[in-house]
Design a protein around this motif. Structure first.
Motif, mmCIF file in Angstrom:
data_model
loop_
_atom_site.group_PDB
_atom_site.id
_atom_site.type_symbol
_atom_site.label_atom_id
_atom_site.label_comp_id
_atom_site.label_asym_id
_atom_site.label_seq_id
_atom_site.Cartn_x
_atom_site.Cartn_y
_atom_site.Cartn_z
ATOM 1 N N VAL A 146 0.869 -1.172 0.000
ATOM 2 C CA VAL A 146 0.000 0.000 0.000
ATOM 3 C C VAL A 146 0.906 1.221 0.000
ATOM 4 N N MET A 147 0.676 2.110 -0.960
ATOM 5 C CA MET A 147 1.469 3.329 -1.064
ATOM 6 C C MET A 147 0.558 4.544 -0.977
ATOM 7 N N VAL A 148 1.010 5.550 -0.262
ATOM 8 C CA VAL A 148 0.296 6.819 -0.192
ATOM 9 C C VAL A 148 1.110 7.840 -0.970
ATOM 10 N N MET A 149 0.462 8.481 -1.942
ATOM 11 C CA MET A 149 1.138 9.453 -2.783
ATOM 12 C C MET A 149 1.176 10.815 -2.090
ATOM 13 N N ASP A 150 1.969 11.729 -2.635
ATOM 14 C CA ASP A 150 2.142 13.020 -1.970
ATOM 15 C C ASP A 150 0.906 13.906 -2.008
ATOM 16 N N ASP A 151 -0.104 13.531 -2.812
ATOM 17 C CA ASP A 151 -1.361 14.277 -2.821
ATOM 18 C C ASP A 151 -2.471 13.530 -2.090
ATOM 19 N N GLY A 152 -2.130 12.419 -1.427
ATOM 20 C CA GLY A 152 -3.112 11.646 -0.687
ATOM 21 C C GLY A 152 -3.719 10.491 -1.457
ATOM 22 N N THR A 153 -3.458 10.380 -2.763
ATOM 23 C CA THR A 153 -3.950 9.241 -3.537
ATOM 24 C C THR A 153 -3.403 7.945 -2.939
ATOM 25 N N VAL A 154 -4.259 6.937 -2.832
ATOM 26 C CA VAL A 154 -3.851 5.637 -2.299
ATOM 27 C C VAL A 154 -3.621 4.679 -3.457
ATOM 28 N N ALA A 155 -2.441 4.058 -3.476
ATOM 29 C CA ALA A 155 -2.113 3.076 -4.508
ATOM 30 C C ALA A 155 -1.867 1.727 -3.844
ATOM 31 N N THR A 156 -2.463 0.692 -4.415
ATOM 32 C CA THR A 156 -2.228 -0.666 -3.939
ATOM 33 C C THR A 156 -1.570 -1.475 -5.046
ATOM 34 N N MET A 157 -0.865 -2.509 -4.661
ATOM 35 C CA MET A 157 -0.127 -3.311 -5.630
ATOM 36 C C MET A 157 -0.098 -4.756 -5.183
ATOM 37 N N GLN A 158 -0.193 -5.658 -6.141
ATOM 38 C CA GLN A 158 -0.101 -7.096 -5.879
ATOM 39 C C GLN A 158 0.843 -7.742 -6.881
ATOM 40 N N GLY A 159 1.514 -8.800 -6.440
ATOM 41 C CA GLY A 159 2.404 -9.512 -7.341
ATOM 42 C C GLY A 159 2.477 -10.990 -7.011
ATOM 43 N N SER A 160 2.876 -11.777 -8.009
ATOM 44 C CA SER A 160 3.014 -13.213 -7.804
ATOM 45 C C SER A 160 4.028 -13.765 -8.785
ATOM 46 N N ARG A 161 4.767 -14.777 -8.351
ATOM 47 C CA ARG A 161 5.653 -15.530 -9.237
ATOM 48 C C ARG A 161 4.983 -16.804 -9.733
ATOM 49 N N TYR A 162 3.736 -17.057 -9.325
ATOM 50 C CA TYR A 162 3.053 -18.313 -9.664
ATOM 51 C C TYR A 162 1.640 -18.041 -10.171
ATOM 52 N N ASN A 163 1.507 -17.221 -11.186
ATOM 53 C CA ASN A 163 0.188 -16.907 -11.706
ATOM 54 C C ASN A 163 -0.148 -17.863 -12.854
ATOM 55 N N GLY A 164 -0.779 -18.963 -12.514
ATOM 56 C CA GLY A 164 -1.036 -20.017 -13.489
ATOM 57 C C GLY A 164 -1.907 -19.597 -14.657
ATOM 58 N N ALA A 165 -2.664 -18.506 -14.513
ATOM 59 C CA ALA A 165 -3.540 -18.052 -15.596
ATOM 60 C C ALA A 165 -2.762 -17.408 -16.739
ATOM 61 N N GLY A 166 -1.501 -17.024 -16.490
ATOM 62 C CA GLY A 166 -0.710 -16.376 -17.526
ATOM 63 C C GLY A 166 -0.025 -15.138 -17.001
ATOM 64 N N TYR A 167 0.587 -14.386 -17.905
ATOM 65 C CA TYR A 167 1.297 -13.159 -17.548
ATOM 66 C C TYR A 167 0.285 -12.035 -17.398
ATOM 67 N N ASP A 168 0.202 -11.480 -16.209
ATOM 68 C CA ASP A 168 -0.843 -10.511 -15.882
ATOM 69 C C ASP A 168 -0.210 -9.205 -15.408
#
Length: 331
Positions: A211-233
């Motif tokens: 979870v990242m908070v930007m300098d203007d208050g915008t909230v950014a979330t991020m997810q990652g995986s090395r095992y995404n069986g559905a494909g490159y996402d």
């Protein structure tokens, strides 16, 4: 143009194929620590193989650095001190201290440098950035990023990669800054190991979130995986008071709807990052050739790459110390 390419591995080979057919490139010289690998790549493309030192010594009009991470800093400095415009795949260096040293040494030469963050050249990200600039999203309140690989890299790569936030998510951190035009004020990162033991052995994780908070208050979330069986996402969602835009939501998105009667997306999922971003890589290298000719400014300088690295360092520290970290702490 006489162009030198250092590195004949996977990404070097892709760059070589593009450069060999580019109308601006009259001569391509490929250097690699493994001379046989350089020769094997150069021959079918009509390029010439040479010792890496000889590539730089010949004074090419431009050089692309696609060698292992541990060699980037030295080669980048050597190219600039020889007066050769340089493109370098990320990262500039394996650690923050060396990146700062490279930045200072390169700046003294005045030679243009382009650090490779290909998402800046992807049509979807560029359109989203313009939408933010034009105000078509209204006031931006929320951003979500996803980077998920279909299969993990080998253990030997993970051991020297610097971890998922430095190696993989640094692209998310760079594109977050570039699309929104804002800076990350704080990062809170977590992770887990759900697959092979070699991630934990390297003090890394194979499943990540932040979870990242930007300098203007915008909230950014991020997810990652090395095992995404559905494909490159790889996706980016930007939501504001006037609309929501999504990058990567196409017929090859690695998604399936759970809603009855919805058969979307209908295409096969992207298999890897090169398939997904091949046009962006081509546009990026084409732009670099213009930079080397003096027809354009660098679209991603060492200073820009440093900002993404600071966020990656903050995320890594947050993961290990289980706390919120401000990138400004690390300057």
């Amino acid at each position: 143009m006489r162009v030198g390419l250092l590195g004949a591995g996977r990404i070097g080979a892709w760059h070589a194929r593009f450069l060999s057919g580019h109308p601006l490139v009259e001569e391509l010289v490929i250097g690699d620590a493994d001379a046989r690998r350089a020769e094997a790549l150069a021959g079918p493309l009509g390029a010439r193989a040479a010792d890496p030192d000889a590539v730089l010594a010949a004074g090419p009009d431009a050089v692309l650095i696609a060698t292992p991470t541990s060699t980037h800093a030295d080669l980048l400095v050597r190219a600039c001190e020889a007066g050769v415009p340089a493109f370098c795949e990320k990262p500039v260096a394996p650690d923050l201290r060396t990146t700062l040293e490279v930045r200072d040494r390169v700046a003294k030469t005045g030679v243009p440098v382009h650090i490779g963050f290909q998402r800046r050249f992807d049509a979807g990200y560029a359109a989203a950035r313009q939408a933010v600039l034009d105000g078509r999203l209204g006031d931006l309140h929320r951003v979500h990023l996803v980077t998920a690989d279909p299969a993990p890299p080998p253990a030997e790569y993970v051991r020297s990669s610097g971890g998922i936030f430095r190696d993989c998510h640094i692209h998310d951190f760079d594109i977050l800054r570039w699309v929104t035009g804002r800076e990350v004020e704080s990062v809170t990162a977590v992770g887990a190991n759900r697959g092979d033991d070699y991630f934990a052995a390297a003090r890394d994780v194979d499943t990540s979130a932040a979870v990242m908070v930007m300098d203007d208050g915008t909230v950014a979330t991020m997810q990652g995986s090395r095992y995404n069986g559905a494909g490159y996402d790889v996706r980016m969602e930007l939501s504001g008071t006037a609309g929501t835009w999504v990058v990567g939501l196409d017929e090859r998105a690695a998604l399936r709807s759970a809603e009855p009667g919805v058969d979307w997306p209908s295409g096969d999922a992207w298999g890897n990052f090169w398939d997904r971003f091949e046009p962006a890589y081509a546009a990026e290298i084409g732009t670099f050739l213009d930079v080397a000719r003096g027809h354009a400014d660098s679209p991603c300088t060492v200073d820009e790459a440093l900002e993404a690295l600071l966020i990656a360092e903050a995320a890594t520290l947050s993961l290990h110390e289980e706390r919120r970290v401000r990138p400004a702490e690390l300057r």
